[in-house]
Design an enzyme around this catalytic site. Structure first.
Site, PDB file in Angstrom:
ATOM      1  N   CYS A 212     -14.078  31.636 -39.658  1.00  0.00           N
ATOM      2  CA  CYS A 212     -13.176  30.974 -38.701  1.00  0.00           C
ATOM      3  C   CYS A 212     -13.863  29.836 -37.943  1.00  0.00           C
ATOM      4  O   CYS A 212     -13.205  29.031 -37.309  1.00  0.00           O
ATOM      5  CB  CYS A 212     -12.632  31.985 -37.712  1.00  0.00           C
ATOM      6  SG  CYS A 212     -11.827  33.321 -38.548  1.00  0.00           S
TER       7      CYS A 212
ATOM      8  N   HIS B  74     -10.008  28.855 -31.610  1.00  0.00           N
ATOM      9  CA  HIS B  74      -9.546  29.513 -32.832  1.00  0.00           C
ATOM     10  C   HIS B  74      -8.465  30.533 -32.468  1.00  0.00           C
ATOM     11  O   HIS B  74      -8.620  31.310 -31.525  1.00  0.00           O
ATOM     12  CB  HIS B  74     -10.727  30.204 -33.516  1.00  0.00           C
ATOM     13  CG  HIS B  74     -10.302  31.081 -34.638  1.00  0.00           C
ATOM     14  ND1 HIS B  74      -9.474  30.645 -35.641  1.00  0.00           N
ATOM     15  CD2 HIS B  74     -10.567  32.387 -34.908  1.00  0.00           C
ATOM     16  CE1 HIS B  74      -9.251  31.638 -36.480  1.00  0.00           C
ATOM     17  NE2 HIS B  74      -9.900  32.709 -36.053  1.00  0.00           N
TER      18      HIS B  74
ATOM     19  N   ASN C 101      -3.324  33.481 -37.707  1.00  0.00           N
ATOM     20  CA  ASN C 101      -4.747  33.128 -37.760  1.00  0.00           C
ATOM     21  C   ASN C 101      -5.011  32.479 -39.120  1.00  0.00           C
ATOM     22  O   ASN C 101      -4.950  33.138 -40.148  1.00  0.00           O
ATOM     23  CB  ASN C 101      -5.566  34.418 -37.587  1.00  0.00           C
ATOM     24  CG  ASN C 101      -7.060  34.202 -37.782  1.00  0.00           C
ATOM     25  OD1 ASN C 101      -7.505  33.157 -38.251  1.00  0.00           O
ATOM     26  ND2 ASN C 101      -7.839  35.221 -37.441  1.00  0.00           N
TER      27      ASN C 101
HETATM   28  N1  ACO Z   1       2.037  47.899 -37.050  1.00  0.00           N
HETATM   29  C1  ACO Z   1       2.126  49.025 -36.348  1.00  0.00           C
HETATM   30  N2  ACO Z   1       1.073  49.782 -35.998  1.00  0.00           N
HETATM   31  C2  ACO Z   1      -0.141  49.319 -36.374  1.00  0.00           C
HETATM   32  C3  ACO Z   1      -0.304  48.145 -37.099  1.00  0.00           C
HETATM   33  C4  ACO Z   1       0.844  47.411 -37.440  1.00  0.00           C
HETATM   34  N3  ACO Z   1       0.794  46.259 -38.129  1.00  0.00           N
HETATM   35  N4  ACO Z   1      -1.620  47.962 -37.321  1.00  0.00           N
HETATM   36  C5  ACO Z   1      -2.261  48.969 -36.745  1.00  0.00           C
HETATM   37  N5  ACO Z   1      -1.368  49.828 -36.186  1.00  0.00           N
HETATM   38  C6  ACO Z   1      -1.634  51.032 -35.455  1.00  0.00           C
HETATM   39  C7  ACO Z   1      -2.953  51.667 -35.844  1.00  0.00           C
HETATM   40  O1  ACO Z   1      -2.818  52.468 -36.986  1.00  0.00           O
HETATM   41  C8  ACO Z   1      -3.264  52.471 -34.599  1.00  0.00           C
HETATM   42  O2  ACO Z   1      -2.518  53.637 -34.645  1.00  0.00           O
HETATM   43  P1  ACO Z   1      -3.162  55.034 -34.100  1.00  0.00           P
HETATM   44  O3  ACO Z   1      -3.416  54.786 -32.630  1.00  0.00           O
HETATM   45  O4  ACO Z   1      -2.082  56.015 -34.373  1.00  0.00           O
HETATM   46  O5  ACO Z   1      -4.402  55.232 -34.881  1.00  0.00           O
HETATM   47  C9  ACO Z   1      -2.706  51.621 -33.472  1.00  0.00           C
HETATM   48  O6  ACO Z   1      -1.765  50.715 -34.073  1.00  0.00           O
HETATM   49  C10 ACO Z   1      -3.765  50.816 -32.753  1.00  0.00           C
HETATM   50  O7  ACO Z   1      -4.602  50.196 -33.726  1.00  0.00           O
HETATM   51  P2  ACO Z   1      -5.759  49.240 -33.312  1.00  0.00           P
HETATM   52  O8  ACO Z   1      -6.452  48.763 -34.542  1.00  0.00           O
HETATM   53  O9  ACO Z   1      -6.579  49.871 -32.245  1.00  0.00           O
HETATM   54  O10 ACO Z   1      -4.912  48.060 -32.651  1.00  0.00           O
HETATM   55  P3  ACO Z   1      -5.410  46.875 -31.782  1.00  0.00           P
HETATM   56  O11 ACO Z   1      -4.707  46.843 -30.504  1.00  0.00           O
HETATM   57  O12 ACO Z   1      -6.916  46.749 -31.778  1.00  0.00           O
HETATM   58  O13 ACO Z   1      -4.867  45.628 -32.607  1.00  0.00           O
HETATM   59  C11 ACO Z   1      -5.703  43.963 -34.115  1.00  0.00           C
HETATM   60  C12 ACO Z   1      -5.331  45.399 -33.957  1.00  0.00           C
HETATM   61  C13 ACO Z   1      -4.467  43.138 -33.876  1.00  0.00           C
HETATM   62  C14 ACO Z   1      -6.225  43.747 -35.515  1.00  0.00           C
HETATM   63  C15 ACO Z   1      -6.781  43.594 -33.053  1.00  0.00           C
HETATM   64  O14 ACO Z   1      -7.821  44.540 -33.091  1.00  0.00           O
HETATM   65  C16 ACO Z   1      -7.368  42.232 -33.287  1.00  0.00           C
HETATM   66  O15 ACO Z   1      -6.684  41.240 -33.202  1.00  0.00           O
HETATM   67  N6  ACO Z   1      -8.678  42.183 -33.555  1.00  0.00           N
HETATM   68  C17 ACO Z   1      -9.345  40.902 -33.782  1.00  0.00           C
HETATM   69  C18 ACO Z   1      -9.070  40.511 -35.178  1.00  0.00           C
HETATM   70  C19 ACO Z   1      -9.634  39.194 -35.479  1.00  0.00           C
HETATM   71  O16 ACO Z   1      -9.777  38.359 -34.606  1.00  0.00           O
HETATM   72  N7  ACO Z   1      -9.918  39.020 -36.743  1.00  0.00           N
HETATM   73  C20 ACO Z   1     -10.344  37.845 -37.276  1.00  0.00           C
HETATM   74  C21 ACO Z   1     -11.574  37.266 -36.638  1.00  0.00           C
HETATM   75  S1  ACO Z   1     -12.462  36.398 -37.754  1.00  0.00           S
HETATM   76  C22 ACO Z   1     -11.341  35.444 -38.466  1.00  0.00           C
HETATM   77  O17 ACO Z   1     -10.448  34.947 -37.811  1.00  0.00           O
HETATM   78  C23 ACO Z   1     -11.500  35.224 -39.992  1.00  0.00           C
END
Ligand code: ACO
Length: 333
Positions: free
Chosen positions: A119, A260, A290
């Site tokens: 990214c 980003h 993203n």
């Molecule tokens: N729909 C519904 N529920 C979902 C989904 C979905 N799409 N995805 C995950 N869940 C559930 C999970 O299973 C979990 O359920 P559980 O509590 O029963 O186990 C719950 O939602 C919470 O999951 P988390 O992974 O803790 O959710 P979080 O609030 O952290 O959000 C996310 C996930 C959006 C991926 C977040 O962590 C994030 O944005 N992280 C940064 C990602 C990032 O920036 N990546 C790229 C960086 S590098 C680049 O850009 C190439």
């Protein structure tokens, strides 16, 4: 804040490209166990653009973005000395996407190479371009950030697949007689001890221990989202504060922070901790998701074309990505 080199660097033109096809949260509701409400609340994303792989890819988006930047700069591809392209989704490892762009646009014999900084691809690339012009060997460089994350996304993984879209952003940077213009401050850093948070395995033996028992699709992105989230929330604020201190600029003097677009909550939390109003941080994650190396350049082009940033303004580019890498670049436009 004049350059000691006696010359400056102008962002001569800006361009971007996104595919036509839109994938909405409603589309994801039909593909995986998710809801529009969850995606909007957790990420800020409502829709994203994805390529038609039969006729589009990182190469075509990169060509279109740089073509737009050259038109904006009123320059020809033959005016370029170099093309630097940030991507992790090049169609081929060799030749580089940059070489193919140079050929398609008629930039030969300009040098051309890709930068693999996930990214951070666009911000690393513009920093490299700034440094190469500063050292006096190059005058005019095409910089592109381009990724088609849809081509490496596992669409059965609901946490990861909803995040990504495809895009390219480009600028042409050129040596300028005005020494006050250009990059005032830049950083390119990484902590590879954290590489397992985000990786694209090509071979079984490259899969880290924590993922060995999971169903892995070789060639698809793997991510530990929560870890990256925690890292990015702290790091984005830290690097912005460091850049402000190093340049002596106040946050009020920065026309726009162009970050980003990985998660709206990461950008909002950074902004709130810095005590800044929403209009200081450009957001398009709601419509584009993203797009990895494509995102910062795409944001910049949208702001530039809308006249929301203009000559004489200060802007700060900020990115955090796989590696883990992070990068900043402060410019007087
Ligand atoms: N729909 C519904 N529920 C979902 C989904 C979905 N799409 N995805 C995950 N869940 C559930 C999970 O299973 C979990 O359920 P559980 O509590 O029963 O186990 C719950 O939602 C919470 O999951 P988390 O992974 O803790 O959710 P979080 O609030 O952290 O959000 C996310 C996930 C959006 C991926 C977040 O962590 C994030 O944005 N992280 C940064 C990602 C990032 O920036 N990546 C790229 C960086 S590098 C680049 O850009 C190439």
């Amino acid at each position: 804040m004049n350059s000691p080199d006696g010359f400056g660097i102008r962002i001569a033109g800006v361009g971007s490209a996104v595919p036509e096809k839109v994938l909405t949260n409603a589309d994801f509701e039909k593909m995986v166990d998710t809801t529009d409400e969850w995606i909007v609340q957790r990420t800020g994303i409502r829709e994203r653009r994805v390529v038609d792989p039969e006729r589009e890819g990182t190469f075509t988006l990169a060509c279109d973005a740089l073509r737009g930047a050259l038109e904006d700069a009123k320059l020809a591809a033959s005016d370029l000395d170099l093309i630097i392209l940030g991507t992790v989704t090049g169609e081929m490892t060799c030749p580089s996407v940059a070489c193919r762009v140079a050929d398609a646009l008629g930039a030969a014999p300009a040098g051309a190479f890709d930068v693999g900084a996930a990214c951070c691809g666009f911000v690393y690339s513009i920093n490299i371009a700034d440094s190469l012009i500063r050292c006096g060997r190059y005058r005019t460089i095409g910089v592109i950030g381009a990724d088609t994350m849809s081509t490496i996304t596992d669409y059965t993984d609901r946490t990861l697949s909803i995040l990504f879209g495809d895009a390219a952003g480009a600028v042409v940077v050129a040596r300028d007689d005005d020494p006050s213009l250009g990059c005032l401050y830049q950083t390119m850093q990484a902590d590879a001890a954290l590489w397992e948070s985000l990786y694209i395995p090509r071979r079984e033996q490259d899969i880290p221990d924590h993922d060995r028992d999971n169903p892995i699709r070789l060639g698809c992105l793997r991510m530990r989202g929560r870890e990256i989230f925690k890292f990015a929330v702290v790091k984005m604020r830290e690097v912005i504060e460091e850049a402000l201190e190093a340049t002596g600029l106040s946050a009020c003097q920065i026309s726009r922070f162009i970050c980003h677009q990985s998660n709206l909550r990461i950008i909002d939390s950074t902004r709130q901790k810095l005590g800044l109003p929403p209009e200081k941080f450009y957001i398009n994650i709601d419509t584009h998701g993203n797009s990895s190396a494509g995102s910062v350049g795409l944001c910049f082009d949208q702001l530039w074309r809308a006249g929301e940033v203009k000559r004489g303004d200060y802007v700060m580019f900020v990115a955090i990505g796989g590696g883990l890498t992070w990068s900043t670049s402060v410019w007087k436009l």
